[in-house]
Design a protein around this motif. Structure first.
Motif, mmCIF file in Angstrom:
data_model
loop_
_atom_site.group_PDB
_atom_site.id
_atom_site.type_symbol
_atom_site.label_atom_id
_atom_site.label_comp_id
_atom_site.label_asym_id
_atom_site.label_seq_id
_atom_site.Cartn_x
_atom_site.Cartn_y
_atom_site.Cartn_z
ATOM 1 N N ASP A 154 46.232 53.196 33.450
ATOM 2 C CA ASP A 154 46.764 51.841 33.253
ATOM 3 C C ASP A 154 47.769 51.417 34.322
ATOM 4 O O ASP A 154 48.668 50.626 34.052
ATOM 5 C CB ASP A 154 47.404 51.717 31.858
ATOM 6 N N LEU A 155 47.628 51.921 35.516
ATOM 7 C CA LEU A 155 48.534 51.513 36.591
ATOM 8 C C LEU A 155 47.982 50.264 37.275
ATOM 9 O O LEU A 155 46.788 50.156 37.515
ATOM 10 C CB LEU A 155 48.697 52.629 37.613
ATOM 11 N N GLY A 182 57.077 48.155 30.900
ATOM 12 C CA GLY A 182 57.188 46.714 30.668
ATOM 13 C C GLY A 182 57.253 45.944 31.968
ATOM 14 O O GLY A 182 57.086 46.486 33.048
ATOM 15 N N LEU A 183 57.533 44.663 31.857
ATOM 16 C CA LEU A 183 57.594 43.789 33.017
ATOM 17 C C LEU A 183 58.948 43.125 33.106
ATOM 18 O O LEU A 183 59.585 42.853 32.095
ATOM 19 C CB LEU A 183 56.515 42.705 32.912
ATOM 20 N N PHE A 197 53.299 49.024 38.339
ATOM 21 C CA PHE A 197 53.591 49.109 36.905
ATOM 22 C C PHE A 197 52.590 50.039 36.240
ATOM 23 O O PHE A 197 51.475 50.213 36.725
ATOM 24 C CB PHE A 197 53.446 47.732 36.232
ATOM 25 N N SER A 198 52.989 50.611 35.101
ATOM 26 C CA SER A 198 52.062 51.332 34.248
ATOM 27 C C SER A 198 52.251 50.844 32.822
ATOM 28 O O SER A 198 53.359 50.913 32.280
ATOM 29 C CB SER A 198 52.299 52.845 34.330
ATOM 30 N N VAL A 257 57.117 52.115 37.778
ATOM 31 C CA VAL A 257 56.516 53.139 36.928
ATOM 32 C C VAL A 257 57.615 54.115 36.505
ATOM 33 O O VAL A 257 58.560 54.362 37.256
ATOM 34 C CB VAL A 257 55.392 53.875 37.697
ATOM 35 N N GLY A 258 57.493 54.690 35.337
ATOM 36 C CA GLY A 258 58.531 55.592 34.832
ATOM 37 C C GLY A 258 58.473 56.982 35.420
ATOM 38 O O GLY A 258 58.918 57.956 34.791
#
Length: 198
Positions: free
Chosen positions: A157-158, A183-184, A176-177, A65-66
């Motif tokens: 959206d996590l 992104g992935l 991830f979010s 996650v950012g």
């Protein structure tokens, strides 16, 4: 008279000695048989821990996650599933900081005769927001295929993806979010589609 009196005593001592030897040998045979029928113990590396046989595994959390993770909390379902408190998630995966795009790994010691190793991990993000992920550390020991665990989160959206490295007995959760555009990593898009069933 003395000879007659000693015979029952000798007989009783002989029976007691026989029982001790038989019980000890039986225990050794059963332990050896269990070890043979459970090759995982040999694969993982069995240690004596706090007096009970244990097997080691590893847990890693990758923060994709950012936003930085500024704190973590862990709750185990059953203390009996774990060996050595310092290698339990509620002792060694708490109060950790995990910056964005980095990971943290910790060694775990699991009681080898337990059925499951359930626990929950909660992470707290910088600026507010948290996420809780259910984990079964047994996936690392049994080589279960990774999946997409449910996440209870107030971060939009996590989602999480679990991967398992059977050779190293490592379980990794990646967070991830979709909203922050992280992104992935290569190969994860296919995994995500497969694991989500879409």
């Amino acid at each position: 008279v003395m000879t007659v009196a000693r015979r029952p005593l000798r007989a009783a001592l002989a029976v007691l000695l026989w029982l001790c030897l038989t019980w000890g040998a039986s225990g050794l045979v059963q332990e050896k048989a269990h070890s043979v029928s459970t090759p995982l113990a040999a694969q993982v590396g069995v240690s004596t821990g706090s007096g009970r046989l244990s097997q080691g595994s590893e847990f890693c959390l990758y923060n994709r996650v950012g936003v930085d993770i500024v704190d973590t909390a862990a709750v185990i379902q059953d203390p009996y599933d774990w060996d050595e408190e310092k290698y339990r998630p509620d002792h060694n995966f708490v109060h950790l900081s995990i910056p964005s795009k980095t990971q943290m790994c910790q060694h775990m010691e699991n009681y080898r005769y337990a059925d499951e190793y359930q626990w929950t991990l909660t992470v707290f993000f910088r600026g507010g927001g948290k996420a809780t992920v259910p984990i079964n550390q047994g996936d690392a020991l049994w080589g279960q295929r990774g999946h997409r665990p449910g996440v209870d989160s107030d971060v939009p959206d996590l989602f999480a993806i679990e991967t398992v490295d059977k050779s190293d007995h490592r379980l990794q959760i990646e967070l991830f979010s979709e909203r922050d555009g992280t992104g992935l990593a290569p190969g994860h898009q296919a995994n995500r589609t497969l694991l989500s069933g879409n």
